[in-house]
Scaffold this motif. Structure first.
Motif, mmCIF file in Angstrom:
data_model
loop_
_atom_site.group_PDB
_atom_site.id
_atom_site.type_symbol
_atom_site.label_atom_id
_atom_site.label_comp_id
_atom_site.label_asym_id
_atom_site.label_seq_id
_atom_site.Cartn_x
_atom_site.Cartn_y
_atom_site.Cartn_z
ATOM 1 N N ASN A 11 0.823 -1.216 0.000
ATOM 2 C CA ASN A 11 0.000 0.000 0.000
ATOM 3 C C ASN A 11 0.853 1.261 0.000
ATOM 4 O OD1 ASN A 11 -2.421 -1.435 -0.024
ATOM 5 N ND2 ASN A 11 -2.548 -1.488 2.198
ATOM 6 N N GLN A 12 1.976 1.222 0.679
ATOM 7 C CA GLN A 12 2.833 2.401 0.787
ATOM 8 C C GLN A 12 3.685 2.638 -0.461
ATOM 9 O OE1 GLN A 12 5.245 2.438 4.319
ATOM 10 N NE2 GLN A 12 6.214 4.367 3.802
ATOM 11 N N TYR A 13 4.144 1.578 -1.122
ATOM 12 C CA TYR A 13 5.136 1.740 -2.184
ATOM 13 C C TYR A 13 4.653 1.378 -3.590
ATOM 14 C CZ TYR A 13 8.381 2.267 1.658
ATOM 15 O OH TYR A 13 9.017 2.705 2.784
ATOM 16 N N SER A 14 3.475 0.824 -3.736
ATOM 17 C CA SER A 14 3.056 0.362 -5.064
ATOM 18 C C SER A 14 2.951 1.505 -6.072
ATOM 19 C CB SER A 14 1.744 -0.416 -4.992
ATOM 20 O OG SER A 14 0.708 0.392 -4.495
ATOM 21 N N ASP A 15 2.464 2.665 -5.641
ATOM 22 C CA ASP A 15 2.370 3.798 -6.576
ATOM 23 C C ASP A 15 3.746 4.262 -7.031
ATOM 24 O OD1 ASP A 15 -0.379 3.757 -6.454
ATOM 25 O OD2 ASP A 15 -0.536 5.444 -5.062
ATOM 26 N N LYS A 16 4.701 4.272 -6.116
ATOM 27 C CA LYS A 16 6.062 4.702 -6.450
ATOM 28 C C LYS A 16 6.701 3.725 -7.445
ATOM 29 C CE LYS A 16 10.151 6.514 -4.210
ATOM 30 N NZ LYS A 16 10.729 6.943 -2.950
ATOM 31 N N VAL A 17 6.529 2.441 -7.200
ATOM 32 C CA VAL A 17 7.078 1.426 -8.101
ATOM 33 C C VAL A 17 6.392 1.523 -9.465
ATOM 34 C CG1 VAL A 17 7.277 -1.071 -8.523
ATOM 35 C CG2 VAL A 17 7.785 -0.137 -6.253
ATOM 36 N N SER A 56 11.991 0.946 -0.464
ATOM 37 C CA SER A 56 11.650 1.455 -1.799
ATOM 38 C C SER A 56 12.794 1.225 -2.783
ATOM 39 C CB SER A 56 11.261 2.931 -1.743
ATOM 40 O OG SER A 56 12.355 3.733 -1.414
ATOM 41 N N THR A 57 14.029 1.360 -2.344
ATOM 42 C CA THR A 57 15.182 1.103 -3.207
ATOM 43 C C THR A 57 15.207 -0.363 -3.624
ATOM 44 O OG1 THR A 57 16.420 2.833 -2.076
ATOM 45 C CG2 THR A 57 17.700 1.261 -3.358
ATOM 46 N N TRP A 58 14.966 -1.249 -2.679
ATOM 47 C CA TRP A 58 14.939 -2.684 -2.944
ATOM 48 C C TRP A 58 13.843 -3.023 -3.957
ATOM 49 C CZ3 TRP A 58 11.496 -6.554 -0.503
ATOM 50 C CH2 TRP A 58 11.916 -7.869 -0.691
ATOM 51 N N LEU A 59 12.654 -2.466 -3.765
ATOM 52 C CA LEU A 59 11.533 -2.738 -4.660
ATOM 53 C C LEU A 59 11.780 -2.183 -6.063
ATOM 54 C CD1 LEU A 59 8.610 -1.987 -2.188
ATOM 55 C CD2 LEU A 59 9.253 -4.243 -3.098
ATOM 56 N N ILE A 60 12.317 -0.965 -6.150
ATOM 57 C CA ILE A 60 12.608 -0.369 -7.460
ATOM 58 C C ILE A 60 13.646 -1.207 -8.199
ATOM 59 C CG2 ILE A 60 13.678 1.637 -8.605
ATOM 60 C CD1 ILE A 60 10.850 2.275 -7.777
ATOM 61 N N LYS A 61 14.639 -1.704 -7.484
ATOM 62 C CA LYS A 61 15.661 -2.534 -8.120
ATOM 63 C C LYS A 61 15.045 -3.831 -8.647
ATOM 64 C CE LYS A 61 20.309 -4.230 -7.730
ATOM 65 N NZ LYS A 61 21.588 -3.972 -7.131
ATOM 66 N N GLU A 118 20.764 4.665 -20.502
ATOM 67 C CA GLU A 118 21.378 4.952 -19.198
ATOM 68 C C GLU A 118 21.110 6.395 -18.769
ATOM 69 O OE1 GLU A 118 26.084 6.001 -20.119
ATOM 70 O OE2 GLU A 118 25.560 4.025 -19.348
ATOM 71 N N TYR A 119 21.004 7.311 -19.716
ATOM 72 C CA TYR A 119 20.653 8.693 -19.391
ATOM 73 C C TYR A 119 19.195 8.781 -18.938
ATOM 74 C CZ TYR A 119 25.001 10.433 -21.585
ATOM 75 O OH TYR A 119 26.303 10.708 -21.906
ATOM 76 N N GLN A 120 18.319 8.058 -19.637
ATOM 77 C CA GLN A 120 16.908 8.043 -19.235
ATOM 78 C C GLN A 120 16.782 7.568 -17.792
ATOM 79 O OE1 GLN A 120 14.163 5.899 -21.772
ATOM 80 N NE2 GLN A 120 15.382 6.383 -23.574
ATOM 81 N N ARG A 126 17.090 9.925 -10.434
ATOM 82 C CA ARG A 126 17.641 11.034 -9.643
ATOM 83 C C ARG A 126 16.735 12.259 -9.638
ATOM 84 N NH1 ARG A 126 20.094 12.198 -6.381
ATOM 85 N NH2 ARG A 126 21.531 13.762 -7.110
ATOM 86 N N LYS A 127 16.214 12.626 -10.788
ATOM 87 C CA LYS A 127 15.532 13.910 -10.903
ATOM 88 C C LYS A 127 14.023 13.826 -10.842
ATOM 89 C CE LYS A 127 19.455 15.822 -11.106
ATOM 90 N NZ LYS A 127 19.900 16.545 -9.922
ATOM 91 N N ILE A 128 13.456 12.746 -11.328
ATOM 92 C CA ILE A 128 12.004 12.630 -11.309
ATOM 93 C C ILE A 128 11.547 11.882 -10.066
ATOM 94 C CG2 ILE A 128 9.974 11.710 -12.511
ATOM 95 C CD1 ILE A 128 11.552 12.221 -15.145
ATOM 96 N N LYS A 129 12.157 10.734 -9.793
ATOM 97 C CA LYS A 129 11.770 9.960 -8.615
ATOM 98 C C LYS A 129 12.518 10.417 -7.352
ATOM 99 C CE LYS A 129 8.955 7.565 -9.124
ATOM 100 N NZ LYS A 129 7.553 7.988 -9.137
ATOM 101 N N GLU A 130 13.516 11.258 -7.527
ATOM 102 C CA GLU A 130 14.265 11.893 -6.435
ATOM 103 C C GLU A 130 14.972 10.915 -5.497
ATOM 104 O OE1 GLU A 130 11.348 14.537 -4.704
ATOM 105 O OE2 GLU A 130 11.786 16.063 -6.223
ATOM 106 N N PHE A 131 15.545 9.854 -6.068
ATOM 107 C CA PHE A 131 16.378 8.965 -5.275
ATOM 108 C C PHE A 131 17.727 9.638 -5.054
ATOM 109 C CE2 PHE A 131 13.447 5.679 -6.783
ATOM 110 C CZ PHE A 131 13.286 4.919 -5.629
ATOM 111 N N SER A 132 18.351 9.331 -3.959
ATOM 112 C CA SER A 132 19.673 9.874 -3.660
ATOM 113 C C SER A 132 20.700 9.229 -4.594
ATOM 114 C CB SER A 132 20.053 9.582 -2.211
ATOM 115 O OG SER A 132 20.280 8.185 -2.038
#
Length: 177
Positions: A11-17, A56-61, A118-120, A126-132
């Motif tokens: 519920n917390q991360y599905s939209d982000k993924v 969230s990093t784990w799920l995105i990966k 790789e640029y996409q 970094r810029k749209i999803k704002e990951f560190s």
């Protein structure tokens, strides 16, 4: 992680993924399928999650790896802009979404999609999803230096692409750094 805990994570991360995967595949149904597959795989592998990174990093990966597997199966992964090998862009299919985002944002997204993969990815993360930088390096499996350098090159390529189309580059939309 127990089932109830995992439901909260979903519920917390599905939209982000989903939104990250959607930016990669540019197809709602495919992004939804990949999101479900991401959480299914994460649930099956929940005991392997290490607290070294955040969830969230784990799920995105996991989602990114599943997307690459999909591209490979469909022979879509090339060293050319990926948009050429995907289904038609949503910009042609969903005019209400275009209006909501506005013409300038649409132009930026189109310009991002014309960049090499790789640029996409680095711009999306970094810029749209704002990951560190550290999170992005974990997701992509790159060094932090490579993330920083690729980000600078990607932003420069994006700026060049937009200026060639006669569009102004909005520094507030994507900041370098």
């Amino acid at each position: 992680m127990y089932s109830n805990d995992f439901e909260e994570i979903y519920n917390q991360y599905s939209d982000k993924v989903y939104s990250y995967l959607f930016l990669l595949v540019k197809n709602k149904e495919l992004a939804e399928d990949l999101t479900q597959e991401t959480f299914y795989k994460a649930y099956k592998k929940r005991n392997t999650f290490k607290s070294e990174s955040n969830i969230s990093t784990w799920l995105i990966k996991i989602g990114r790896n599943l997307t690459y597997d999909f591209f490979r199966r469909k022979k879509l992964l090339k060293f050319l802009p990926i948009e050429k090998y995907q289904e038609k862009s949503i910009y042609n299919e969903t005019p209400p979404e275009i209006l909501i985002k506005g013409e300038e944002v649409e132009m930026v997204y189109r310009a991002i999609n014309s960049l090499k993969l790789e640029y996409q990815e680095v711009i999306i993360l970094r810029k749209i999803k704002e990951f560190s930088i550290k999170e992005t390096s974990t997701i992509l499996g790159w060094s932090e230096v490579r993330v920083k350098n690729t980000t600078v090159r990607a932003i420069a390529a994006l700026r060049k692409n937009l200026s060639e189309k006669g569009a102004a580059f909005d520094e507030n939309f994507i900041e370098i750094g």
